[in-house]
Design an enzyme around this catalytic site. Structure first.
Site, PDB file in Angstrom:
ATOM      1  N   HIS A  10       0.873  -1.186   0.000  1.00 47.45           N
ATOM      2  CA  HIS A  10       0.000   0.000   0.000  1.00 47.45           C
ATOM      3  C   HIS A  10       0.908   1.233   0.000  1.00 47.45           C
ATOM      4  O   HIS A  10       1.955   1.230   0.657  1.00 47.45           O
ATOM      5  CB  HIS A  10      -0.862   0.063   1.275  1.00 47.45           C
ATOM      6  N   CYS A  47      -2.214   2.918   9.124  1.00 43.89           N
ATOM      7  CA  CYS A  47      -3.236   1.969   8.657  1.00 43.89           C
ATOM      8  C   CYS A  47      -4.446   1.954   9.591  1.00 43.89           C
ATOM      9  O   CYS A  47      -5.562   1.656   9.172  1.00 43.89           O
ATOM     10  CB  CYS A  47      -2.686   0.551   8.606  1.00 43.89           C
TER      11      CYS A  47
HETATM   12  N1  ARG Z   1      -3.598  -7.120   6.523  1.00 45.29           N
HETATM   13  C1  ARG Z   1      -4.044  -5.925   5.893  1.00 45.29           C
HETATM   14  C2  ARG Z   1      -4.019  -6.093   4.385  1.00 45.29           C
HETATM   15  O1  ARG Z   1      -3.120  -6.730   3.904  1.00 45.29           O
HETATM   16  C3  ARG Z   1      -3.194  -4.761   6.294  1.00 45.29           C
HETATM   17  C4  ARG Z   1      -3.693  -3.450   5.774  1.00 45.29           C
HETATM   18  C5  ARG Z   1      -2.818  -2.303   6.161  1.00 45.29           C
HETATM   19  N2  ARG Z   1      -3.410  -1.076   5.815  1.00 45.29           N
HETATM   20  C6  ARG Z   1      -2.781  -0.037   5.236  1.00 45.29           C
HETATM   21  N3  ARG Z   1      -3.402   1.067   5.101  1.00 45.29           N
HETATM   22  N4  ARG Z   1      -1.563  -0.162   4.753  1.00 45.29           N
HETATM   23  O2  ARG Z   1      -4.890  -5.630   3.673  1.00 45.29           O
END
Ligand code: ARG
Length: 271
Positions: A165, A259
């Site tokens: 992300h 996150c």
């Molecule tokens: N386990 C989640 C995923 O892989 C983590 C999300 C983390 N969120 C972020 N905004 N980077 O989707």
């Protein structure tokens, strides 16, 4: 540097677990201390309150262990909320829950036409929207974001699966400044970042590997993982006040402070 008071949406990690693996950080065989995850999250919430920010909460739902990552619940700018569409079926049911929250809170709603993981991949930097693609949010979603919000969207091509992300590879410090890990981006995106942000802070791999770039800034105070010590020192040299938080349990799912935090931006007062 001036701090601005912010309104955040968070989701208590009541049902947090690592039951599946949709990014390289997640290993379902690693034990997770769920109570510790809640205590660490409560500490993050307290840090925001102590800074004078408002924290709203969405009710966590059983069976959605990643719902704690509120940044993926939507994109909220100028009183408009764009709902999300997850790449992975394990997270799909989070989207309508967040959508319902935004609607009840009075935001003007927009629905995604493509895979769009919200502010995990969309960062407002001054007058530009930086939008990530490569792992989660589809490139086609970027055009829709530009149409809905009316900010020029700059596509950022992510190339390292650990930084899946955009908010794991780049953080917005204030209207003019960002910090990022150059290696997480394609050569072209690195060139764009150098052009837009010649004074940016370049993070080291060691700091990025503890999710140090998953930081939340109010323009003056930067809340970041406590383990990202050299990034914190760089930020203090630039005049920011840093606040380290330990989110060791949530990191096992690939998430850090940013996150867990969705900024709710109201419509700007009309001139
Ligand atoms: N386990 C989640 C995923 O892989 C983590 C999300 C983390 N969120 C972020 N905004 N980077 O989707």
């Amino acid at each position: 540097m001036d701090a601005t008071r912010q309104r955040y949406l968070m989701c208590r990690p009541t049902y947090f677990a690592v039951d599946y693996a949709i990014n390289p950080w997640m290993d379902p065989t690693t034990p997770v201390d769920a109570d510790l995850a809640v205590r660490q999250w409560e500490r993050l919430r307290q840090v925001y309150r102590d800074l004078g920010h408002t924290v709203e909460e969405i009710t966590p739902l059983p069976g959605l262990p990643d719902m704690v990552f509120a940044a993926n619940g939507g994109t909220v700018i100028d009183g408009k909320a764009m709902a999300v569409q997850f790449r992975d079926p394990q997270r799909a049911d989070e989207a309508p829950a967040y959508r319902a929250w935004f609607e009840a809170a009075g935001f003007e709603m927009y629905d995604p036409k493509h895979i769009n993981e919200g502010e995990g991949d969309v960062l407002l930097a001054g007058d530009h929207l930086l939008a990530g693609t490569g792992f989660r949010t589809a490139h086609a979603a970027h055009a829709q974001l530009q149409e809905v919000f009316g900010y020029p969207v700059i596509t950022m091509q992510l190339v390292d699966p650990r930084f899946y992300h955009l908010d794991t590879a780049l953080t917005v410090l204030d209207e003019r400044t960002v910090a990022y890990l150059p290696e997480a981006f394609s050569a072209g995106s690195q060139a764009v970042l150098r052009r837009l942000f010649p004074d940016a802070v370049h993070a080291t791999m060691a700091d990025a590997e503890v999710l140090g770039l998953n930081a939340v800034s109010d323009g003056r105070h930067v809340v970041l993982p406590a383990q990202a010590t050299s990034l914190a020192a760089q930020l203090r040299d630039r005049g920011y006040q840093t606040i380290g938080v330990d989110l060791s349990e949530l990191r096992k799912a690939g998430g850090g402070p940013k996150c867990c935090t969705l900024r709710l931006r109201q419509r700007k007062a009309s001139k």
